[in-house]
Design a protein around this motif. Structure first.
Motif, PDB file in Angstrom:
ATOM      1  N   UNK A 127     -26.057  -8.217 -68.657  1.00 50.50           N
ATOM      2  CA  UNK A 127     -25.546  -9.478 -68.367  1.00 50.50           C
ATOM      3  C   UNK A 127     -24.164  -9.820 -68.667  1.00 50.50           C
ATOM      4  N   UNK A 128     -23.614 -10.891 -68.314  1.00 51.06           N
ATOM      5  CA  UNK A 128     -22.057 -10.895 -68.301  1.00 51.06           C
ATOM      6  C   UNK A 128     -21.607 -11.190 -69.895  1.00 51.06           C
ATOM      7  N   UNK A 129     -22.347 -11.669 -70.637  1.00 49.02           N
ATOM      8  CA  UNK A 129     -21.885 -11.739 -72.081  1.00 49.02           C
ATOM      9  C   UNK A 129     -21.867 -10.640 -72.609  1.00 49.02           C
ATOM     10  N   UNK A 130     -22.786  -9.572 -72.652  1.00 50.71           N
ATOM     11  CA  UNK A 130     -22.582  -8.086 -73.019  1.00 50.71           C
ATOM     12  C   UNK A 130     -21.340  -7.391 -72.205  1.00 50.71           C
ATOM     13  N   UNK A 131     -21.485  -7.776 -71.115  1.00 54.82           N
ATOM     14  CA  UNK A 131     -20.406  -7.122 -70.220  1.00 54.82           C
ATOM     15  C   UNK A 131     -18.982  -7.572 -70.878  1.00 54.82           C
ATOM     16  N   UNK A 132     -18.749  -8.652 -70.893  1.00 53.83           N
ATOM     17  CA  UNK A 132     -17.405  -9.227 -71.175  1.00 53.83           C
ATOM     18  C   UNK A 132     -17.082  -9.074 -72.608  1.00 53.83           C
ATOM     19  N   UNK A 133     -17.929  -8.919 -73.522  1.00 50.39           N
ATOM     20  CA  UNK A 133     -17.829  -8.640 -74.998  1.00 50.39           C
ATOM     21  C   UNK A 133     -17.339  -7.152 -75.146  1.00 50.39           C
ATOM     22  N   UNK A 134     -18.249  -6.220 -74.416  1.00 51.16           N
ATOM     23  CA  UNK A 134     -17.633  -4.871 -74.411  1.00 51.16           C
ATOM     24  C   UNK A 134     -16.306  -4.766 -73.973  1.00 51.16           C
ATOM     25  N   UNK A 135     -16.078  -5.408 -72.835  1.00 52.86           N
ATOM     26  CA  UNK A 135     -14.774  -5.090 -72.318  1.00 52.86           C
ATOM     27  C   UNK A 135     -13.774  -5.754 -72.927  1.00 52.86           C
ATOM     28  N   UNK A 136     -13.563  -6.665 -73.842  1.00 50.06           N
ATOM     29  CA  UNK A 136     -12.704  -7.463 -74.634  1.00 50.06           C
ATOM     30  C   UNK A 136     -12.477  -6.919 -75.913  1.00 50.06           C
ATOM     31  N   UNK A 137     -13.707  -6.367 -76.479  1.00 51.70           N
ATOM     32  CA  UNK A 137     -13.517  -6.087 -77.889  1.00 51.70           C
ATOM     33  C   UNK A 137     -13.405  -4.302 -77.875  1.00 51.70           C
ATOM     34  N   UNK A 138     -13.127  -3.575 -76.848  1.00 55.53           N
ATOM     35  CA  UNK A 138     -12.490  -2.250 -76.905  1.00 55.53           C
ATOM     36  C   UNK A 138     -11.267  -2.213 -77.946  1.00 55.53           C
TER      37      UNK A 138
END
Length: 645
Positions: free
Chosen positions: A369-380
């Protein structure tokens, strides 16, 4: 051209809901109605009901409902005129044009029809080119190298434009087409400094027809077959009277049924991505064709599904550039998920590499879902960098703030706080700040201070502004019930001299509904009475408003059906609401009045808390009078504890 009312009336009179629906699903009789698994969503047990007596359908799973015309609009994804044409053709009804149309509108319609004809002629010409000569050796060979089989080539009506200046132009002219029409369709170009000298727009390219929802070609995408770096890899049709790229999704015609059935739409970038996914057994896929996602494209997806899964190439730069699309999808009311392919892979290349089964398993396993996707993307790389982590939080909150449903927003906020390892209250504070900022951008005038009115004036019943602002969910159930009784039984007699509708409308004449949809239905009902007709439910099915029609069908379609064997064989008789209409009608009006009184009393209590001392005595007197009146009504209804209901 606009269809005449006579044609529409003939279609309404002739069509049969059972015959229309049977073209798409197999219906089985159970009691008075017919049942099937819903064609609009996946289910194992039938919840899709068709009523031959009422000529309506209703799915108790997904909520789709309507008459035969609405069914065609829903199942085919077309507008009202196209649905009428479809049914008129099925039943052999001659389609008459509306004679009272402005000549300018007639000219515009004729021009659009001529463009459809020219573009579909070109589509057939390009497709035929694949069968022999240059088209077969170059175009068909390329498509087969990409793994496109004949069935898929036919499905998408792929073609080839011959490498010459005027192959299409000459073929079209010998078939009776005028050059001006071909020019308007974007199929030919006029040479610079040579007025009246034309040549083909598409030359030596594989052709990808772009279809509208009804399957007509409205434009083309064309891929070059040479290594000429001076020429773009793809060229596309220009915008025309029938083609606006911001309104179109490539593959929607081929995908619309699968999107409904799977209740999900995969969103990719290009033509070959769409076709490769079909080859991999994934048909619920469309492409934005390289353009930035638009509001109209999002609305088009939402017509078929509330769920969209965005597929991203394995390229961080491409993902970051496309993130705005996720926020737009969320703002459009869609539930958004994402899949990222391995580095240097896209749906086309990866589907060919992984094979059909492997590709489908990858999509299922990697979907987030977009929450997990965006958090993974921005917390790298942000774990030890507070600045980067703060930016990640802001980006996540920005996306959540785009979600229109407050309950879903709350769930996303809670999950985001957990994943980010922060206190939920802090995230909610930031979310509320962003929501306020969003609202100020949309409606700045709402945040200007409004003139104050007196507490007494604000509580007067029937004040339109107050009704609209305050009634809301507090009376929505009772308003709906009253309209439902009107539609189902308004024409029945509640006494020897009075109809149900006469009694109810007299009882509520001083009340303004606070729920727009029920107020609108009530207005339609009153309009029919002024025209000398007591409307039944089929009157409302002619209203050109899908939301109103669906609501009416929900009101008249029974959620359960009593078996006929109960009475005929077992002598078990169940009481129906129609068995005692006077009591049903009387209590319906009382329940609505009770709900309004409760709302007024609750508002008055707030005024008492905040009111000035000199107004307190008058406010308390009003509160006592409202409480006594409501208690009297509640006792009449048989409520055990009326004072606080």
């Amino acid at each position: 051209m606009a269809i005449s009312n006579q044609t529409t009336d003939k279609v309404r009179e002739r069509v049969d809901i059972e015959e229309v629906v049977n073209d798409y699903v197999t219906l089985k009789r159970k009691g008075q109605n017919l049942w099937a698994c819903c064609p609009f969503h996946q289910e194992k047990s039938p919840s899709f009901s068709v009523s031959p007596a009422k000529q309506i359908y209703k799915c108790f799973g997904c909520g789709k409902a309507g008459d035969p015309i609405q069914f065609i609009m829903d199942i085919e994804g077309v507008g009202f005129p196209e649905a009428i044409k479809h049914l008129a053709t099925k039943y052999g009804i001659e389609i008459e044009e509306d004679k009272n149309i402005d000549p300018i509108d007639i000219q515009a319609y004729n021009e659009k029809e001529s463009l459809y004809i020219a573009l579909n002629f070109a589509k057939d010409f390009f497709h035929e080119n694949l069968q022999s000569g240059e088209g077969k050796s170059i175009g068909l060979s390329y498509l087969k190298e990409r793994g496109f089989d004949i069935a898929t080539i036919e499905k998408f009506e792929l073609g080839y434009s011959l490498d010459g200046w005027d192959h299409l132009l000459n073929k079209a002219k010998t078939s009776g087409f005028e050059e001006t029409n071909l020019l308007k369709a974007g199929l030919i170009l006029e040479r610079e400094n040579k007025p009246g000298n034309y040549y083909d727009r598409f030359r030596g390219r594989v052709m990808f027809p772009i279809h509208n929802l009804s399957g007509k070609a409205i434009a083309f995408g064309a891929r070059i077959m040479t290594q000429d770096k001076k020429q773009p890899k793809y060229i596309n049709s220009p915008e025309t009277a029938i083609y606006h790229k911001s309104d179109v999704l490539y593959g929607i015609y081929q995908a619309k049924q699968a999107i409904r059935q799977k209740e999900n739409c995969y969103l990719v970038e290009g033509y070959t991505d769409v076709i490769s996914m079909h080859l991999a057994g994934v048909e619920n896929v469309v492409a934005s064709s390289g353009t930035s996602l638009t509001e109209n494209q999002i609305k088009l997806i939402k017509r078929f599904s509330d769920q969209v899964t965005v597929l991203y190439d394995g390229d961080d730069a491409g993902i970051n550039a496309s993130l705005r699309g996720i926020d737009m999808l969320l703002e459009g009311g869609l539930n958004v998920k994402a899949v990222v392919f391995p580095p240097n892979e896209d749906p086309d290349s990866f589907s060919r590499k992984a094979g059909k089964e492997g590709f489908q398993k990858f999509l299922e396993a990697e979907e987030k879902d977009f929450i997990h996707f965006k958090i993974d993307l921005f917390t790298k790389g942000a774990a030890d960098d507070p600045i980067k982590k703060a930016e990640a939080i802001r980006q996540v909150v920005l996306s959540i703030s785009k979600v229109p449903d407050p309950i879903i927003r709350s769930v996303y906020a809670k999950e985001s706080a957990r994943l980010l390892g922060m206190e939920e209250d802090i995230l909610l504070t930031e979310l509320n700040r962003q929501l306020l900022k969003n609202q100020q951008k949309k409606s700045p005038s709402k945040f200007q201070k409004a003139p104050e009115s007196s507490p007494i004036e604000q509580l007067l019943p029937g004040t339109p502004a107050e009704e609209t602002k305050k009634t809301g969910p507090r009376t929505i159930k009772e308003e709906r019930e009253l309209v439902r009784i009107l539609i189902n039984y308004g024409f029945e007699m509640v006494s020897e001299e009075m109809h149900v509708c006469e009694y109810l409308l007299e009882e509520i004449k001083d009340l303004n509904f606070g729920t727009p949809i029920y107020q609108e239905l009530l207005n339609h009902y009153k309009n029919a009475l002024r025209e000398g007709t007591i409307p039944k439910f089929d009157y409302f099915l002619k209203i050109q408003n899908p939301q109103l029609k669906t609501e009416v069908i929900n009101m008249v379609a029974p959620t359960r059906e009593i078996s006929q064997n109960w009475e005929s064989k077992h002598q078990i008789f169940s009481r129906r609401e129609a068995d005692d209409l006077p009591e049903t009608t009387y209590k319906t009006s009382l329940k609505l009045k009770s709900a309004y009184l409760k709302r007024m009393r609750d508002e008055l209590e707030e005024k008492i808390k905040l009111g000035k001392e000199e107004e307190l005595e008058e406010l308390l007197t009003m509160h006592m009078e409202l409480t006594q009146l409501k208690s009297k009504i509640d006792r009449e209804l048989g409520n055990v504890i009326p004072s606080r209901n």
